[in-house]
Design a protein around this motif. Structure first.
Motif, PDB file in Angstrom:
ATOM      1  N   SER A 313       0.652  -1.263  -0.031  1.00  0.00           N
ATOM      2  CA  SER A 313       0.111  -0.095   0.040  1.00  0.00           C
ATOM      3  C   SER A 313       0.760   1.361  -0.096  1.00  0.00           C
ATOM      4  O   SER A 313       0.379   2.275  -0.184  1.00  0.00           O
ATOM      5  CB  SER A 313      -0.983  -0.139   1.069  1.00  0.00           C
ATOM      6  OG  SER A 313      -0.089  -0.115   2.454  1.00  0.00           O
ATOM      7  N   GLU A 314       2.125   0.946   0.374  1.00  0.00           N
ATOM      8  CA  GLU A 314       2.952   2.599   0.416  1.00  0.00           C
ATOM      9  C   GLU A 314       4.123   2.232  -0.387  1.00  0.00           C
ATOM     10  O   GLU A 314       4.721   3.243  -1.068  1.00  0.00           O
ATOM     11  CB  GLU A 314       3.464   2.332   1.742  1.00  0.00           C
ATOM     12  CG  GLU A 314       2.403   2.659   2.837  1.00  0.00           C
ATOM     13  CD  GLU A 314       2.800   2.641   4.402  1.00  0.00           C
ATOM     14  OE1 GLU A 314       4.001   2.667   4.515  1.00  0.00           O
ATOM     15  OE2 GLU A 314       1.980   2.557   5.428  1.00  0.00           O
ATOM     16  N   LYS A 317       3.896   4.696  -3.376  1.00  0.00           N
ATOM     17  CA  LYS A 317       3.326   5.912  -3.504  1.00  0.00           C
ATOM     18  C   LYS A 317       3.959   7.073  -4.137  1.00  0.00           C
ATOM     19  O   LYS A 317       3.266   7.998  -4.247  1.00  0.00           O
ATOM     20  CB  LYS A 317       2.684   6.177  -2.033  1.00  0.00           C
ATOM     21  CG  LYS A 317       4.060   6.519  -1.068  1.00  0.00           C
ATOM     22  CD  LYS A 317       3.573   6.470   0.362  1.00  0.00           C
ATOM     23  CE  LYS A 317       4.468   6.922   1.425  1.00  0.00           C
ATOM     24  NZ  LYS A 317       5.159   8.092   1.138  1.00  0.00           N
ATOM     25  N   VAL A 378      -6.060   2.216  -2.391  1.00  0.00           N
ATOM     26  CA  VAL A 378      -5.220   3.264  -1.781  1.00  0.00           C
ATOM     27  C   VAL A 378      -5.303   4.448  -2.553  1.00  0.00           C
ATOM     28  O   VAL A 378      -5.057   4.482  -3.863  1.00  0.00           O
ATOM     29  CB  VAL A 378      -3.679   2.974  -1.934  1.00  0.00           C
ATOM     30  CG1 VAL A 378      -2.735   3.830  -1.479  1.00  0.00           C
ATOM     31  CG2 VAL A 378      -3.373   1.640  -0.928  1.00  0.00           C
ATOM     32  N   TYR A 381      -2.477   6.480  -5.755  1.00  0.00           N
ATOM     33  CA  TYR A 381      -1.325   5.427  -5.695  1.00  0.00           C
ATOM     34  C   TYR A 381      -0.576   5.529  -7.021  1.00  0.00           C
ATOM     35  O   TYR A 381      -1.182   5.469  -8.124  1.00  0.00           O
ATOM     36  CB  TYR A 381      -1.835   3.861  -5.433  1.00  0.00           C
ATOM     37  CG  TYR A 381      -0.565   3.088  -5.403  1.00  0.00           C
ATOM     38  CD1 TYR A 381      -0.284   2.508  -4.188  1.00  0.00           C
ATOM     39  CD2 TYR A 381       0.036   2.356  -6.356  1.00  0.00           C
ATOM     40  CE1 TYR A 381       0.700   1.744  -3.840  1.00  0.00           C
ATOM     41  CE2 TYR A 381       1.073   1.410  -6.207  1.00  0.00           C
ATOM     42  CZ  TYR A 381       1.345   0.929  -4.823  1.00  0.00           C
ATOM     43  OH  TYR A 381       2.294   0.070  -4.615  1.00  0.00           O
TER      44      TYR A 381
END
Length: 443
Positions: A313-314, A317, A378, A381
């Protein structure tokens, strides 16, 4: 010239397999997963030992936490962009003088890039087929594959000088081929040995060694970040169109074996911090996209992602692209013993695969569908997904759990990429032997 991504020059002519995906065992009566560590299970121990056999696609007290580091003694060159001007694309910027590329790539080692015969073979493949991109090793095992002008590399690094990047990249560019430079980041035994203060320590404060022999640099230390970013920026000046960071993670192992210093943030904060800084320097300032290789298992297993600092999820990013290494052979199988075996198999997108290497389409498709679903949750993203595909035969697996990978298996994976809604891919074969029949003919 056939219709293919063409390259117009703005600058003058200047210029293996263990991307090993952690195998996560799940309990037959539960969906609970456990962090892979050298001592958590027999399977994990085998997976750790495999790194020496399969060969992959750093002072505790002086370590500075990513959240508190304010500077470093390694300067990032400010004048190494080669005069390139950035062009927009896909929400982020693509390299200058490069039209928007739908990457269909193969991976090349430093020695292969230094072989005129192998380079010419790749160019011939690109002329005949859909192939339009190469990923070339810049730094592997702590050694640059060409001569660097950076004083910090001359002092603390190593140079093998397999190829002259300006010459090789120019040759690829003349034939309409996009060139991505791969940098093995935190697994850098050369810098770790020459700058022990930048290395990961063990619980006793001594140099931590993977498999008893290989030290790593500490991902929490911003001086390590700047070392790799400086190498990347110099590579851009030599003509590379994109920078791909590999081993942009923490090593696997028991938590008690490591000493990263005091008051350090979460591992993911360090990895995200590095990628954000790399993107600022290389993309926002130099105009070249930044991508990163990630373990495919982080899509299925949150504990595995946490243990290495890669959260699905990160991790994408702040950068242009992520490349999950979705090799069917690198998921757990249900053999009673042997490499990647856990007696149960691997759950991917809710489906249990007991012999994943025998089902390349289903493994690739479900891994990508699972990744897409999680990324969709997310907001904003940025990174697109460009998976690495298996183009090698995993003879290290137990008998009956692997198959010979040829055109059929490669094409099944490519089809799975498209069927899951993605458009780009990279083939990984540590021997760099790619058959024309892997690819569709050039239209």
């Amino acid at each position: 010239m056939k219709k293919k991504t063409k390259i117009t020059f703005v600058i003058s002519t200047l210029m293996v397999v263990l991307l090993l995906t952690s195998c996560t065992a799940f309990n037959g009566n539960s969906d609970k997963v456990s962090e892979i560590s050298a001592g958590s299970s027999g399977t994990a121990q085998q997976s750790q030992a495999t790194s020496a056999q399969v060969s992959e696609q750093t002072s505790a007290n002086s370590t500075q936490a990513a959240s508190t580091t304010t500077g470093s003694s390694i300067d990032i060159p400010s004048d190494s962009t080669g005069g390139k001007d950035a062009q927009p694309g896909n929400g982020l910027q693509l390299s200058p003088s490069i039209e928007q590329v739908k990457v269909k790539a193969v991976y090349l080692t430093g020695p292969s890039a230094g072989s005129s015969t192998k380079v010419d073979n790749i160019i011939e493949l690109a002329k005949k087929t859909e192939l339009n991109t190469v990923v070339v090793d810049i730094k592997e095992d702590g050694s640059l594959n060409y001569e660097s002008d950076l004083e910090i590399v001359k002092k603390y690094g190593k140079q093998t000088k397999y190829y002259k990047p300006e010459v090789v990249i120019n040759k690829f560019h003349e034939n309409g081929i996009y060139v991505i430079g791969r940098i093995v980041t935190f697994k850098d035994p050369t810098l770790a040995k020459n700058r022990v203060d930048l290395a990961i320590k063990n619980s006793k404060g001594s140099l931590w060694l993977e498999n008893g022999s290989t030290p790593w640099t500490n991902p929490y230390n911003e001086e390590v970040w700047d070392y790799n970013i400086a190498i990347a920026k110099e590579a851009i000046s030599k003509g590379f169109d994109e920078i791909q960071f590999d081993y942009v993670r923490f090593p696997t192992g028991r938590k008690a074996d490591f000493n990263y210093g005091t008051n350090v943030p979460e591992k993911a904060a360090a990895i995200n911090g590095f990628l954000a800084k790399a993107n600022k320097v290389l993309h926002e300032e130099a105009g070249v996209p930044v991508s990163a290789d990630v373990f495919a298992i982080i899509v299925e297993s949150k504990p595995d992602g946490e243990s290495i600092g890669q959260r699905i999820s990160e991790v994408g990013k702040d950068i242009y692209c992520i490349s999950p290494m979705i090799y069917p052979s690198h998921y757990a199988n249900d053999a009673k013993k042997g490499i990647m075996s856990n007696g149960v198999g691997q759950k991917i997108n809710g489906i249990v695969f007991t012999k994943p290497d025998l089902e390349p389409y289903k493994v690739m498709y479900n891994a990508l569908v699972s990744a897409k679903a999680k990324i969709a949750q997310v907001p904003e993203y940025k990174a697109k997904v460009r998976p690495y595909l298996q183009a090698f035969t995993a003879k290290y697996l137990p008998n009956g759990y692997y198959q010979t990978y040829g055109p059929q298996q490669v094409k099944e994976q490519i089809k799975a990429v498209y069927d899951s809604g993605y458009e780009e891919w990279i083939l990984w074969d540590p021997s760099n032997k790619y058959q024309e029949s892997y690819f569709n003919p050039e239209k």
